[in-house]
Motif scaffolding. Sequence first.
Motif, mmCIF file in Angstrom:
data_model
loop_
_atom_site.group_PDB
_atom_site.id
_atom_site.type_symbol
_atom_site.label_atom_id
_atom_site.label_comp_id
_atom_site.label_asym_id
_atom_site.label_seq_id
_atom_site.Cartn_x
_atom_site.Cartn_y
_atom_site.Cartn_z
ATOM 1 N N GLY A 169 0.762 -0.934 0.180
ATOM 2 C CA GLY A 169 0.270 -0.236 0.039
ATOM 3 C C GLY A 169 1.142 1.516 0.084
ATOM 4 N N HIS A 170 1.673 1.517 1.204
ATOM 5 C CA HIS A 170 2.922 2.301 0.902
ATOM 6 C C HIS A 170 3.656 2.923 -0.471
ATOM 7 N N ALA A 171 4.155 1.254 -1.099
ATOM 8 C CA ALA A 171 4.959 1.145 -2.010
ATOM 9 C C ALA A 171 3.612 2.039 -3.467
ATOM 10 N N MET A 172 2.253 1.115 -3.482
ATOM 11 C CA MET A 172 1.276 2.720 -4.265
ATOM 12 C C MET A 172 1.466 4.032 -4.116
ATOM 13 N N VAL A 173 1.148 4.645 -3.189
ATOM 14 C CA VAL A 173 1.229 5.648 -2.456
ATOM 15 C C VAL A 173 2.122 6.394 -3.046
ATOM 16 N N ARG A 174 3.404 5.598 -3.105
ATOM 17 C CA ARG A 174 4.363 6.455 -3.309
ATOM 18 C C ARG A 174 5.106 6.801 -4.868
ATOM 19 N N HIS A 175 4.700 5.894 -5.286
ATOM 20 C CA HIS A 175 5.542 5.469 -7.126
ATOM 21 C C HIS A 175 3.528 5.451 -7.928
ATOM 22 N N ILE A 176 2.530 5.463 -7.501
ATOM 23 C CA ILE A 176 1.367 5.602 -8.175
ATOM 24 C C ILE A 176 0.910 6.581 -8.408
ATOM 25 N N ASP A 177 1.120 7.851 -9.095
ATOM 26 C CA ASP A 177 0.322 9.074 -9.696
ATOM 27 C C ASP A 177 -0.831 9.452 -10.006
ATOM 28 N N PHE A 178 -2.252 9.518 -9.161
ATOM 29 C CA PHE A 178 -3.587 9.318 -9.842
ATOM 30 C C PHE A 178 -3.928 10.505 -11.232
ATOM 31 N N ALA A 179 -2.828 11.502 -10.954
ATOM 32 C CA ALA A 179 -3.064 12.758 -11.881
ATOM 33 C C ALA A 179 -3.131 12.404 -13.112
ATOM 34 N N VAL A 180 -2.132 11.014 -13.070
ATOM 35 C CA VAL A 180 -1.369 11.085 -14.204
ATOM 36 C C VAL A 180 -1.728 9.416 -14.663
ATOM 37 N N VAL A 181 -2.356 8.704 -14.131
ATOM 38 C CA VAL A 181 -2.277 6.900 -13.818
ATOM 39 C C VAL A 181 -4.248 6.781 -14.171
ATOM 40 N N LYS A 182 -4.944 6.513 -14.390
ATOM 41 C CA LYS A 182 -6.260 6.050 -14.789
ATOM 42 C C LYS A 182 -6.381 4.756 -14.437
ATOM 43 N N CYS A 183 -5.127 4.278 -14.273
ATOM 44 C CA CYS A 183 -6.624 2.526 -14.546
ATOM 45 C C CYS A 183 -4.882 1.572 -13.570
ATOM 46 N N VAL A 184 -5.288 0.917 -12.340
ATOM 47 C CA VAL A 184 -4.197 0.223 -11.265
ATOM 48 C C VAL A 184 -5.144 -1.322 -11.458
ATOM 49 N N LEU A 185 -4.119 -2.114 -12.001
ATOM 50 C CA LEU A 185 -4.311 -3.425 -12.407
ATOM 51 C C LEU A 185 -3.664 -4.394 -11.402
ATOM 52 N N VAL A 186 -4.590 -4.975 -10.731
ATOM 53 C CA VAL A 186 -3.780 -5.718 -9.390
ATOM 54 C C VAL A 186 -4.842 -7.491 -9.697
ATOM 55 N N ALA A 187 -3.513 -7.730 -10.097
ATOM 56 C CA ALA A 187 -3.323 -9.309 -10.283
ATOM 57 C C ALA A 187 -2.059 -9.809 -9.398
ATOM 58 N N SER A 188 -2.864 -11.249 -8.773
ATOM 59 C CA SER A 188 -2.603 -12.588 -7.981
ATOM 60 C C SER A 188 -3.376 -13.973 -8.923
ATOM 61 N N PRO A 189 -2.439 -15.195 -7.620
ATOM 62 C CA PRO A 189 -3.077 -16.207 -7.532
ATOM 63 C C PRO A 189 -4.341 -15.923 -6.788
#
Length: 362
Positions: free
Chosen positions: A163-183
């Motif tokens: 969660g902290h890595a997402m907050v630090r590295h994803i800029d929602f002013a640019v990013v329109k979609c976040v794909l979350v994938a796992s088994p």
Amino acid sequence: AVVSTQSTGDVVRCTTLRKVVTESSTGSTNAQRVKTNLTIRVENISYDVEAMSLALKGRNIEENQYVKMGAYHTLSLELQRKFTLTKEYWDAISRERVDEACEPAKSADLAAVVLQEGLGYVCLVRQSMTITRAKIEIPIPRKRRGSCTNHDKAMLRFFDAIGHAMVRHIDFAVVKCVLVASPGFVKDKLMEYILSTERPEFKPLQEQKSSFVLCHSSSGHKHAVTEVLSDQNMTSRLADTKAAGEVRALTDFYTMLNNEPARAFYGPAQCLAANENEAIDVLLVTDTLFRSTDIAERRKYVRLVENVRGYGGTVHIFSSLHGSGEKLGLLSGVAALLRFPMPELEDLTLDDSDSDSDDNNK
């Protein structure tokens, strides 16, 4: 970037292969493919989406020992192939696309989080590359019979780190979609943790809940990003999510057109007239208008975009490859929501736009 900035009339130079036929003194001929640098003036453009290759056809405009002046040749531009592009006029939209390509992290509108128990990656995804922004590894104890306490605590630490890595590295002013994938259900547990926690640092993620798309992957390793993106069903879902802002803008336009028609107009004449009064609040325009073969026509829409941004309006550039862009194309490719009613625009026609354009170009 090259596809969106390339237009007929541009000059392109790069290395290419050319079939050359030579004739000996005895009259026999010999054909061979030689490597040479050619400079052409582009007359036709075609793009192969699957191969990510751009074919540019045009006439040779520089002296070459193998190719005559004026002879036709088709240059093929692919990833990692160097070339030189010369334009008669570099407009703001073209420069913007090149700047985005030079700084991929600032233009990657798709982020991906792939994870499995104890391992996770936070990535930014562009059409031609995946950029790893963070790798998270935390040892997760196995569940013991009768007690899962240590396992559950480690998973919470793991989710917190992601969660902290997402907050630090994803800029929602640019990013329109976040794909979350796992088994399995690891992705679901991650999102449950992020959305339910009361920690203030996770509030930016909670506010963007609609931007997250959950899906299955075979592992939490980085290569799972490619695996997920190759799924045709996921491709269409991502296209809809990434274009959500444009879809909402188009929906707002239709709503305004029904409820307050004097504040919603489409067509070049109406939008240009509204722009003269600095009345445009939201401008909707398709990217095909910036690839017009008519330079004056391209410049007209570039100036429109620059002007609207200049006095604080919002501009949505629609992709013609998405359904929302196709719908806007049926409305002439340009539409606007106004700050105040302008009923006098209803009397304008397409002819008025053409005459205004002619006057501006004199």
